[in-house]
Enzyme design. Structure first.
Site, PDB file in Angstrom:
ATOM      1  N   ASP A  11      29.764  43.598  28.899  1.00  0.00           N
ATOM      2  CA  ASP A  11      29.021  42.911  29.206  1.00  0.00           C
ATOM      3  C   ASP A  11      29.577  43.165  30.734  1.00  0.00           C
ATOM      4  O   ASP A  11      30.807  43.043  30.995  1.00  0.00           O
ATOM      5  CB  ASP A  11      28.975  41.397  29.110  1.00  0.00           C
ATOM      6  CG  ASP A  11      29.240  40.534  28.744  1.00  0.00           C
ATOM      7  OD1 ASP A  11      31.064  41.554  28.694  1.00  0.00           O
ATOM      8  OD2 ASP A  11      29.531  39.643  29.310  1.00  0.00           O
ATOM      9  N   GLU A  70      31.445  38.544  26.890  1.00  0.00           N
ATOM     10  CA  GLU A  70      32.909  38.334  27.653  1.00  0.00           C
ATOM     11  C   GLU A  70      33.108  37.460  28.463  1.00  0.00           C
ATOM     12  O   GLU A  70      33.428  35.846  28.565  1.00  0.00           O
ATOM     13  CB  GLU A  70      34.380  39.556  27.821  1.00  0.00           C
ATOM     14  CG  GLU A  70      35.378  38.830  27.674  1.00  0.00           C
ATOM     15  CD  GLU A  70      36.137  38.597  29.409  1.00  0.00           C
ATOM     16  OE1 GLU A  70      37.073  38.465  29.873  1.00  0.00           O
ATOM     17  OE2 GLU A  70      34.997  39.517  30.429  1.00  0.00           O
ATOM     18  N   GLU A  71      32.036  37.163  29.858  1.00  0.00           N
ATOM     19  CA  GLU A  71      31.464  37.056  30.792  1.00  0.00           C
ATOM     20  C   GLU A  71      31.482  35.551  30.317  1.00  0.00           C
ATOM     21  O   GLU A  71      31.491  35.087  31.345  1.00  0.00           O
ATOM     22  CB  GLU A  71      30.875  38.012  32.040  1.00  0.00           C
ATOM     23  CG  GLU A  71      31.653  39.471  32.108  1.00  0.00           C
ATOM     24  CD  GLU A  71      32.557  39.237  33.292  1.00  0.00           C
ATOM     25  OE1 GLU A  71      33.182  38.300  33.433  1.00  0.00           O
ATOM     26  OE2 GLU A  71      32.953  40.474  33.221  1.00  0.00           O
ATOM     27  N   HIS A  79      33.013  41.360  40.288  1.00  0.00           N
ATOM     28  CA  HIS A  79      32.389  39.961  40.152  1.00  0.00           C
ATOM     29  C   HIS A  79      31.570  40.272  41.658  1.00  0.00           C
ATOM     30  O   HIS A  79      31.183  39.256  41.840  1.00  0.00           O
ATOM     31  CB  HIS A  79      32.872  38.965  39.792  1.00  0.00           C
ATOM     32  CG  HIS A  79      33.776  38.955  38.214  1.00  0.00           C
ATOM     33  ND1 HIS A  79      33.720  38.053  37.253  1.00  0.00           N
ATOM     34  CD2 HIS A  79      33.590  39.645  37.594  1.00  0.00           C
ATOM     35  CE1 HIS A  79      33.583  37.705  35.920  1.00  0.00           C
ATOM     36  NE2 HIS A  79      34.395  38.720  36.135  1.00  0.00           N
TER      37      HIS A  79
HETATM   38 ZN   LIG Z   1      36.447  41.500  31.796  1.00  0.00          ZN
END
Ligand SMILES: [Zn+2]
Length: 404
Positions: free
Chosen positions: A84, A174-175, A379
């Site tokens: 993800d 994970e995020e 990000h």
């Molecule tokens: Zn990562």
């Protein structure tokens, strides 16, 4: 030629075009359907490469393994990356390749300019992959995915070096902090592992925060303000008083390195009731415990002033620093350090100011430090990765898994 046989760059470009932004609001796993699509794509490619046990489970965790070659006595080594991408900016990536970066600012669409980063100078002349300006790139962590996939291809060639059993896993969500919720350690089959989820080449991370969250509730007494004298207890003001009892210099905006913090993440209230939400972080477990004691102590102080039961604190542990687990297995770190050095890289060990999936797995019995992917500016729209960095990481991973 099979699509699975491709360079790390081709793989990366293929994976980042699958939209896999995870979404906290969705309780299901994976939280978004794009992650399932990528998981299925990866299983297909692993099978084409010859990873015959490649499979995806009902939660879209992908597992596969490569049997030992010439070193059956070696422990099973695991490699993990997440599928993800962060929801901080949109995730439908149209990657752009810059064949030879000339230096200076990089202009993307929508007026986004990559400029003013110290590392840019060191990338001159390299082939870079950037975003179009309207999304993350997703090098976090599809660079890790592409590097592990490329390693699998190399290990299944006839000229591969001797190695023990290699286990790979690709995880969803994970995020949004759920990357290991359904991780099946037994199905994975590794004795120790590495997440490939870090930034610049050479990063070797095994320290993260100890983390907890806290909910502070304040019960006030509401009375018409005209007749409130000596009666009203304004919950909102008491909540503000609570916040003022925590040291202002121990906030995220004033801390770095090994400095921990109290972070107010949310507040709401009126005269009768108020609520504060905090997260607490510290690398040092003794100082972390002190932080956890400081909140009830502040509540006690206010309760002595305003009456018992005015302020209540509930604390919840989130994750722990994996340092103690990893340091109990020094050979795991040593192996990574050697692999970087064999490829001309100096390992850079900095404490993570956050958590990792590896921390969760370490406490479940799988020591799991984190390795670089080669990417920068995760990000955000300015995320980028040099192609040579990904190629180098494949070499590092090959050294890492090689026996002897
Ligand atoms: Zn990562």
């Amino acid at each position: 030629m099979l699509i699975a046989m491709s360079s790390v760059k081709e793989r990366f470009l293929r994976y980042v075009q699958v939209e896999t932004t995870s979404c906290e609001a969705n309780a299901c796993c994976p939280s978004t359907p794009g992650q399932r699509a990528l998981a299925e794509m990866l299983v297909r490619e692993l099978r084409e490469l010859g990873v015959t046990d490649a499979r995806v489970d009902e939660n879209s965790y992908v597992y596969g393994s490569i049997p030992a070659k010439g070193a059956p006595e070696h422990p099973a080594l695991g490699l993990i990356a997440h599928m993800d991408t962060s929801d901080a900016v949109p995730g439908a990536t149209r990657p752009r390749v810059i064949p030879a970066y000339a230096g200076g600012p990089i202009s993307l669409e929508n007026g986004v300019v990559i400029d003013g980063f110290d590392f840019l100078d060191s990338l001159k002349g390299q082939e870079l992959i950037v975003t179009s300006g309207d999304s993350v790139l997703g090098a976090d962590d599809k660079a890790g995915v592409a590097e592990i996939m490329t390693l699998c291809e190399r290990l299944l060639r006839p000229d591969a070096p001797a190695h023990g059993k290699i286990c790979v896993a690709f995880t969803p969500d994970e995020e949004i902090g759920r990357g290991t919720d359904f991780f099946d350690l037994e199905a994975f089959g590794a004795d120790f592992a590495y997440t490939v989820d870090g930034g610049a080449l050479g990063e070797l991370e095994y320290e993260c925060f100890n983390a907890a969250s806290a909910r502070v509730t304040v019960q006030g007494v509401s009375i018409h303000p005209g007749s409130a004298k000596n009666q009203m207890k304004n919950a909102s003001l008491i909540a503000m008083e609570f916040a003022s009892l925590l040291p202002p210099w121990e906030r995220p905006e004033h801390t770095e390195g090994y400095e921990g913090f109290y972070h107010l993440t949310e507040m709401s209230g009126n005269e009768e009731q108020a609520e504060l939400k905090y997260i607490l972080r510290d690398h040092d477990s003794a100082r972390f415990e002190e932080r956890k004691r400081a909140l009830p102590a502040a509540a006690d102080f206010l309760n002595a002033r305003y009456g018992q039961g005015t302020v209540t604190v509930s604390l919840k542990d989130s994750y722990r620093n994996m340092k103690e687990i990893v340091l109990a297995h020094p050979e795991v770190l040593e192996r990574a350090r050697r692999a970087f050095e064999q490829n001309g890289l100096t390992p850079v060990m900095t404490p993570i100011r956050g958590g990792t999936d590896g921390a969760q797995l370490s406490f479940r019995g799988l020591p799991c430090p984190n390795l670089s992917t080669g990417g920068y500016n995760f990000h955000g729209r300015k995320e980028l990765i040099p192609v040579p960095a990904m190629e180098k990481m494949v070499d590092v991973l090959l050294s890492l898994v090689s026996a002897g």
